[in-house]
Motif scaffolding. Structure first.
Motif, short mmCIF file in Angstrom:
data_model
loop_
_atom_site.label_atom_id
_atom_site.label_comp_id
_atom_site.label_asym_id
_atom_site.label_seq_id
_atom_site.Cartn_x
_atom_site.Cartn_y
_atom_site.Cartn_z
N ALA A 256 20.41 -32.15 10.25
CA ALA A 256 19.85 -31.23 9.50
C ALA A 256 20.62 -30.09 9.07
N ALA A 257 21.52 -29.06 10.17
CA ALA A 257 22.11 -28.12 10.16
C ALA A 257 23.18 -28.70 10.26
N ALA A 258 23.37 -29.69 10.55
CA ALA A 258 25.28 -30.46 9.91
C ALA A 258 25.47 -30.14 8.96
N ALA A 259 24.63 -30.94 8.17
CA ALA A 259 24.72 -31.13 6.40
C ALA A 259 24.60 -29.67 5.94
N ALA A 260 23.76 -29.11 6.52
CA ALA A 260 23.43 -28.00 5.41
C ALA A 260 25.01 -26.73 5.41
N LEU A 261 25.46 -26.99 7.30
CA LEU A 261 26.72 -25.81 7.07
C LEU A 261 28.03 -27.15 6.91
N GLY A 262 28.26 -28.26 6.75
CA GLY A 262 29.20 -28.88 6.68
C GLY A 262 29.69 -28.92 8.04
N LEU A 263 29.23 -29.32 8.98
CA LEU A 263 30.30 -29.72 10.37
C LEU A 263 29.39 -31.18 10.57
N ASP A 264 30.36 -31.60 11.54
CA ASP A 264 30.17 -32.69 12.38
C ASP A 264 28.77 -32.10 13.26
N ALA A 265 27.82 -33.71 13.07
CA ALA A 265 26.70 -33.72 13.91
C ALA A 265 26.83 -33.87 15.45
#
Length: 332
Positions: A256-265
């Motif tokens: 969820a954090a990666a999706a919201a911030l546009g990061l690699d999980a």
């Protein structure tokens, strides 16, 4: 101080707005009150991601908060903008909160986000010691908690702080500064520490060696809390619900954090970060002026007064308000 990309989540409210319209059309319910918009400035540090997860998963929306999460690589600028009133909330190290109290004496520690337990690191450049006659150069964000962290290592090694050269280097620039030989040692945190290691730097010290020294907090101002008390309480409730969910299902929280911030999980992890639960916060704030949080505030204030960056210590008991914490832990 940690640095991140900007993100903003509004999709949860689209669904709520549509539901409200349908209910009004049917005459079965009144339209819900408008959500309270709030801006949170934060750095790229996993300890702050409960806010990101809460917004992404609709937990903030459910509490009547329309949260915009914003970040910048200019950490000092971020702090200055909060002082000028451009943010409702800011997530920073407790050490930064002490120096910020000079320009915003009405700031409040809304909650303790986490303790750095290995995520902050002091790294040695591959070129360090090339000139044995030159004093070692240490890079960190001067005037912040990084100085106190580095001085803990210097004391352990028997090196006087006056025998080194200090350089003001933002955490996000430390990997490049080490690789380019601009500094011999640099303080940074994850994910920048891993970037520095990949470029040839060597960790020599971490926040695992200084238990309890580096706490990260979410700050508000009393003026803001008085204008929208329910919104701030809602933010805190959503934060701790997200924290519990993440703790119970780390993979889902990471995603969820990666999706919201546009990061690699794969880059999102709680390694080196101890999230503070609601109970941890109650313990940290219990006792007012005699609480563990007040004691740490006094320790930082003493350090900054000694180095001349603070003239008057803040009142520790006035810097936090346990009453804003939920009465009961939320259930995921």
């Amino acid at each position: 101080m940690r640095t991140a990309v900007a993100t903003q989540g509004k999709s949860g409210w689209r669904a709520i707005a549509l539901l409200a319209l349908l209910l009004c059309a049917c005459g079965t319910a009144d339209a819900p009150s408008a959500p309270t918009p709030m801006r949170l400035g934060m750095d790229l540090w996993a300890g702050y991601f409960p806010a990101v997860i809460a917004e992404h998963e609709g937990l903030m929306a459910a509490e009547g908060v329309d949260l915009e999460v914003v970040a910048t690589r200019d950490t000092n600028g971020l702090i200055a903008e909060f002082a000028a009133g451009h943010y409702d909330l800011i997530a920073v190290s407790l050490g930064d909160a002490i120096t910020l109290s000079k320009s915003r004496p009405d700031l409040v520690v809304l909650l303790v986000a986490d303790e750095s337990s290995g995520g902050d690191q002091l790294l040695r450049a591959p070129t360090a010691g090339a000139d044995p006659a030159a004093p070692p150069r240490f890079g960190t964000n001067l005037g912040g908690f990084g100085e106190l962290f580095i001085r803990a290592w210097l004391e352990r090694e028997g090196i006087a702080s006056g025998d080194v050269v200090w350089a003001n280097v933002d955490a996000s620039d430390v990997p490049a500064a080490l690789a380019e030989g601009r500094i011999d040692f640099g303080h940074t945190w994850q994910p920048y520490a891993d970037q520095a290691v990949a470029a040839g730097a060597t960790p020599v010290f971490s926040s695992a060696d200084t238990p309890g020294l580096i706490l990260d907090v979410v700050l508000a101002t009393r003026a803001g809390m008085e204008r929208h008390p329910e919104a701030y309480r809602g933010f805190v409730r959503a934060w701790f619900e997200a924290e519990q969910r993440w703790r119970a299902d780390p993979a889902a929280g990471n995603a969820a954090a990666a999706a919201a911030l546009g990061l690699d999980a794969a880059s999102v992890s709680l390694a080196g970060v101890k999230l503070y639960s609601l109970d941890d916060n109650r313990h940290a704030m219990a006792g007012g002026a005699d609480s563990p949080l007040a004691s740490l505030i006094e320790r930082y204030a003493t350090f900054f007064i000694e180095r001349g960056s603070l003239s008057t210590p803040p009142d520790p008991a006035a810097m936090f308000d346990p009453a804003v914490l939920p009465e009961a832990a939320p259930t995921p």
